[in-house]
Design an enzyme around this catalytic site. Structure first.
Site, PDB file in Angstrom:
ATOM      1  CB  CYS A  37      -0.918   0.014   1.217  1.00  0.00           C
ATOM      2  SG  CYS A  37      -1.809   1.579   1.380  1.00  0.00           S
TER       3      CYS A  37
ATOM      4  CG  ASP B  44      -2.563  14.502  -5.026  1.00  0.00           C
ATOM      5  OD1 ASP B  44      -3.519  13.887  -4.528  1.00  0.00           O
ATOM      6  OD2 ASP B  44      -2.088  14.236  -6.159  1.00  0.00           O
TER       7      ASP B  44
ATOM      8  CG  HIS C  97      -4.424  -0.254   5.074  1.00  0.00           C
ATOM      9  ND1 HIS C  97      -3.930   0.306   3.915  1.00  0.00           N
ATOM     10  CD2 HIS C  97      -5.484  -1.014   4.704  1.00  0.00           C
ATOM     11  CE1 HIS C  97      -4.657  -0.112   2.889  1.00  0.00           C
ATOM     12  NE2 HIS C  97      -5.603  -0.920   3.343  1.00  0.00           N
TER      13      HIS C  97
ATOM     14  N   GLY D 205     -14.582   7.874  -7.638  1.00  0.00           N
ATOM     15  CA  GLY D 205     -13.279   8.417  -8.010  1.00  0.00           C
ATOM     16  C   GLY D 205     -12.127   7.953  -7.147  1.00  0.00           C
TER      17      GLY D 205
ATOM     18  CG  HIS E 125      -6.842   9.394  -0.076  1.00  0.00           C
ATOM     19  ND1 HIS E 125      -6.941   8.048  -0.389  1.00  0.00           N
ATOM     20  CD2 HIS E 125      -7.272  10.068  -1.168  1.00  0.00           C
ATOM     21  CE1 HIS E 125      -7.420   7.927  -1.612  1.00  0.00           C
ATOM     22  NE2 HIS E 125      -7.629   9.141  -2.114  1.00  0.00           N
TER      23      HIS E 125
ATOM     24  CG  HIS F 268      -8.566  14.465  -2.213  1.00  0.00           C
ATOM     25  ND1 HIS F 268      -7.633  14.376  -3.232  1.00  0.00           N
ATOM     26  CD2 HIS F 268      -9.182  13.261  -2.193  1.00  0.00           C
ATOM     27  CE1 HIS F 268      -7.705  13.179  -3.801  1.00  0.00           C
ATOM     28  NE2 HIS F 268      -8.636  12.483  -3.178  1.00  0.00           N
TER      29      HIS F 268
HETATM   30  P1  5GP Z   1      -8.371   9.283  -5.081  1.00  0.00           P
HETATM   31  O1  5GP Z   1      -8.669   9.348  -6.546  1.00  0.00           O
HETATM   32  O2  5GP Z   1      -8.081   7.852  -4.637  1.00  0.00           O
HETATM   33  O3  5GP Z   1      -9.369   9.969  -4.215  1.00  0.00           O
HETATM   34  O4  5GP Z   1      -7.040  10.105  -4.875  1.00  0.00           O
HETATM   35  C1  5GP Z   1      -5.763   9.539  -4.964  1.00  0.00           C
HETATM   36  C2  5GP Z   1      -4.785  10.688  -4.990  1.00  0.00           C
HETATM   37  O5  5GP Z   1      -3.518  10.199  -4.622  1.00  0.00           O
HETATM   38  C3  5GP Z   1      -4.647  11.337  -6.357  1.00  0.00           C
HETATM   39  O6  5GP Z   1      -4.929  12.717  -6.251  1.00  0.00           O
HETATM   40  C4  5GP Z   1      -3.189  11.055  -6.740  1.00  0.00           C
HETATM   41  O7  5GP Z   1      -2.613  12.121  -7.435  1.00  0.00           O
HETATM   42  C5  5GP Z   1      -2.528  10.815  -5.395  1.00  0.00           C
HETATM   43  N1  5GP Z   1      -1.404   9.916  -5.403  1.00  0.00           N
HETATM   44  C6  5GP Z   1      -1.364   8.676  -5.963  1.00  0.00           C
HETATM   45  N2  5GP Z   1      -0.156   8.086  -5.733  1.00  0.00           N
HETATM   46  C7  5GP Z   1       0.560   8.976  -4.993  1.00  0.00           C
HETATM   47  C8  5GP Z   1       1.884   8.943  -4.448  1.00  0.00           C
HETATM   48  O8  5GP Z   1       2.632   7.983  -4.580  1.00  0.00           O
HETATM   49  N3  5GP Z   1       2.279  10.050  -3.752  1.00  0.00           N
HETATM   50  C9  5GP Z   1       1.456  11.138  -3.572  1.00  0.00           C
HETATM   51  N4  5GP Z   1       1.973  12.158  -2.875  1.00  0.00           N
HETATM   52  N5  5GP Z   1       0.220  11.197  -4.090  1.00  0.00           N
HETATM   53  C10 5GP Z   1      -0.229  10.135  -4.787  1.00  0.00           C
HETATM   54 ZN    ZN Z   2      -2.372   1.529   3.562  1.00  0.00          ZN
END
Ligand code: 5GP
Ligand code: ZN
Length: 110
Positions: free
Chosen positions: A4, A30, A46, A89, A96, A98
């Site tokens: 993860c 991000d 987690h 999404g 997480h 945002h």
């Molecule tokens: P979700 O679409 O799951 O709500 O958001 C996932 C977010 O995680 C996206 O905005 C993507 O840019 C970010 N993200 C994915 N992998 C990584 C990573 O390895 N490092 C960081 N800092 N952000 C990540």
């Molecule tokens: Zn995790």
């Protein structure tokens, strides 16, 4: 949780740009920002999504960490989003929150 990416970030196994941390949470920038400020707040433990959260302390910690992070970044106007499930999404299955700020944000989102 093995493999993860956000557990690895929380455990400092891979580098990230951490902007806030406390006992239960980490907030980091991000990788692919959708606004001038785009930070993700995660629990160190987690949970794959909000659907798995069963601990009021963790749920509360996430929201308070978002507020603390915003204060630390000096922003008063910001959007907080939790995507739950693929259709909503969610792409990374470690919950997480945002934080988006620094530009006008339309409502409702697409
Ligand atoms: P979700 O679409 O799951 O709500 O958001 C996932 C977010 O995680 C996206 O905005 C993507 O840019 C970010 N993200 C994915 N992998 C990584 C990573 O390895 N490092 C960081 N800092 N952000 C990540
Ligand atoms: Zn995790």
């Amino acid at each position: 949780m093995e493999n993860c990416i956000f557990c690895k970030i929380a455990n400092k196994e891979i580098p990230s740009n951490i902007v806030y941390e406390d006992e239960n949470t980490v907030a980091f920038k991000d990788l692919n920002p959708q606004a001038p400020v785009h930070v993700l707040v995660i629990p160190k433990k987690h949970y794959s999504s909000l659907n798995e959260i069963d601990d009021k302390n963790i749920a509360g910690s996430l929201l308070l960490a978002a507020k603390q992070t915003a204060q630390k970044l000096g922003i008063t106007d910001y959007r907080t989003v939790i995507n739950t499930g693929k259709e909503a999404g969610q792409e990374v299955f470690h919950i997480h929150l945002h934080i988006l700020a620094g530009r006008p944000l339309k409502w409702p989102p697409g």
